[in-house]
Design an enzyme around this catalytic site. Structure first.
Site, short mmCIF file in Angstrom:
data_model
loop_
_atom_site.label_atom_id
_atom_site.label_comp_id
_atom_site.label_asym_id
_atom_site.label_seq_id
_atom_site.Cartn_x
_atom_site.Cartn_y
_atom_site.Cartn_z
N ARG A 19 -1.40 -6.68 -8.04
CA ARG A 19 -0.09 -7.36 -8.22
C ARG A 19 -0.19 -8.82 -8.95
O ARG A 19 0.85 -9.20 -9.43
CB ARG A 19 -0.32 -8.08 -6.54
CG ARG A 19 -0.12 -7.19 -5.37
CD ARG A 19 -0.67 -7.94 -4.18
NE ARG A 19 -2.23 -7.76 -4.25
CZ ARG A 19 -2.74 -8.06 -3.37
NH1 ARG A 19 -2.58 -8.16 -2.02
NH2 ARG A 19 -4.15 -8.05 -3.35
N SER B 178 -3.11 -7.58 2.97
CA SER B 178 -3.46 -7.64 4.29
C SER B 178 -4.11 -8.62 4.68
O SER B 178 -3.85 -9.07 6.02
CB SER B 178 -4.57 -6.42 4.35
OG SER B 178 -4.18 -5.16 4.05
N HIS C 122 0.84 -1.19 -0.05
CA HIS C 122 0.01 0.08 0.16
C HIS C 122 0.91 1.08 -0.06
O HIS C 122 0.60 2.31 -0.83
CB HIS C 122 -0.75 0.03 1.30
CG HIS C 122 -1.76 -0.84 1.25
ND1 HIS C 122 -2.23 -1.83 2.32
CD2 HIS C 122 -2.73 -1.15 0.46
CE1 HIS C 122 -3.36 -2.49 2.24
NE2 HIS C 122 -3.62 -2.29 1.12
N LYS D 84 -15.30 -8.49 3.63
CA LYS D 84 -14.30 -8.85 4.45
C LYS D 84 -14.34 -8.80 6.06
O LYS D 84 -15.02 -7.69 6.45
CB LYS D 84 -12.81 -8.24 4.11
CG LYS D 84 -12.67 -8.33 2.78
CD LYS D 84 -11.17 -7.75 2.33
CE LYS D 84 -10.71 -7.85 0.94
NZ LYS D 84 -9.72 -6.97 0.52
O1 PNS Z 1 -8.53 -3.18 -0.12
P1 PNS Z 1 -9.84 -3.56 -0.68
O2 PNS Z 1 -10.81 -4.42 0.40
O3 PNS Z 1 -9.35 -4.44 -1.79
O4 PNS Z 1 -10.86 -2.40 -1.21
C1 PNS Z 1 -11.86 -2.52 -1.98
C2 PNS Z 1 -12.91 -1.28 -1.93
C3 PNS Z 1 -13.11 -1.00 -0.37
C4 PNS Z 1 -12.09 -0.20 -2.50
C5 PNS Z 1 -14.18 -1.58 -2.79
O5 PNS Z 1 -14.85 -2.71 -2.03
C6 PNS Z 1 -15.16 -0.48 -2.66
O6 PNS Z 1 -14.68 0.32 -3.63
N1 PNS Z 1 -16.18 -0.25 -2.09
C7 PNS Z 1 -16.98 0.87 -2.05
C8 PNS Z 1 -18.28 0.59 -2.39
C9 PNS Z 1 -18.82 1.08 -4.09
O7 PNS Z 1 -18.59 2.09 -4.23
N2 PNS Z 1 -19.30 0.05 -4.68
C10 PNS Z 1 -19.87 0.21 -6.05
C11 PNS Z 1 -18.62 0.29 -6.96
S1 PNS Z 1 -17.28 -0.94 -7.06
#
Ligand code: PNS
Length: 165
Positions: free
Chosen positions: A96, A133, A19, A43
């Site tokens: 990744r 993570s 990150h 998660k």
């Molecule tokens: O680190 P992560 O868990 O891979 O992050 C994922 C995250 C939080 C960026 C993703 O779940 C997200 O964008 N959530 C926001 C909800 C949202 O806007 N959803 C609709 C479009 S994808």
């Protein structure tokens, strides 16, 4: 919306060296960066959002990353709503592997359709390609050494047993 302002979203539970690498490189590409802790309902969380924010701030400072960086959290709805609120036209994500592309691809398409917000992918430095993570959470929970995978402030925090919160 401004393509010089970007959001780096994630769960950051906890922040990893991968990150921080992405944040450092994104900070060099954009005038202002919003590093955004977003609750991911898919998660099970280890750290409360407030703790992740504090660890991100400490880790960014410890890495000496300069520039206009805002660390914030968002739980009020769509990620693109936050981007619109702060005038950001870009989301930055680290990639990744092919698995990440498969996971990120539909989100990028949906976010562009929802609000014309583009997603820019940065290929993770190979040194951090295996760090996640979820892996850190598992190693930390089972008592292993997570220091090679996380910034020093995160290692210190998890080592002191302060995760029992
Ligand atoms: O680190 P992560 O868990 O891979 O992050 C994922 C995250 C939080 C960026 C993703 O779940 C997200 O964008 N959530 C926001 C909800 C949202 O806007 N959803 C609709 C479009 S994808």
């Amino acid at each position: 919306m401004n393509n010089r302002i970007a959001v780096v979203p994630g769960s950051f539970d906890p922040p990893t060296l991968g990150h921080i690498d992405v944040i450092r490189r994104a900070a060099a590409l954009y005038d202002r960066l919003h590093v955004l802790v977003v609750h991911n309902p898919d998660k099970e969380a280890m750290l409360p959002i407030a703790q992740r924010l504090q660890l991100l701030e400490r880790s960014i400072a410890a890495a000496g990353i300069g520039g206009d960086i805002v660390v914030a959290s968002w739980s009020m709805g769509l990620l693109v709503d936050y981007a619109i609120d702060v005038g950001a036209g870009v989301l930055v994500k680290g990639i990744r592997s092919q698995v990440d592309i498969t996971y990120e691809n539909p989100m990028a398409i949906v976010n562009r359709h929802l609000a014309q917000v583009e997603t820019v992918f940065l290929l993770t430095d190979p040194a951090h390609a295996m760090v996640s993570s979820s892996l850190v959470r598992q190693v930390a929970t089972l008592g292993g050494d997570i220091a090679p995978f996380v910034p020093a402030p995160v290692a210190e925090f998890l080592d002191t047993g302060a995760r029992d919160i």
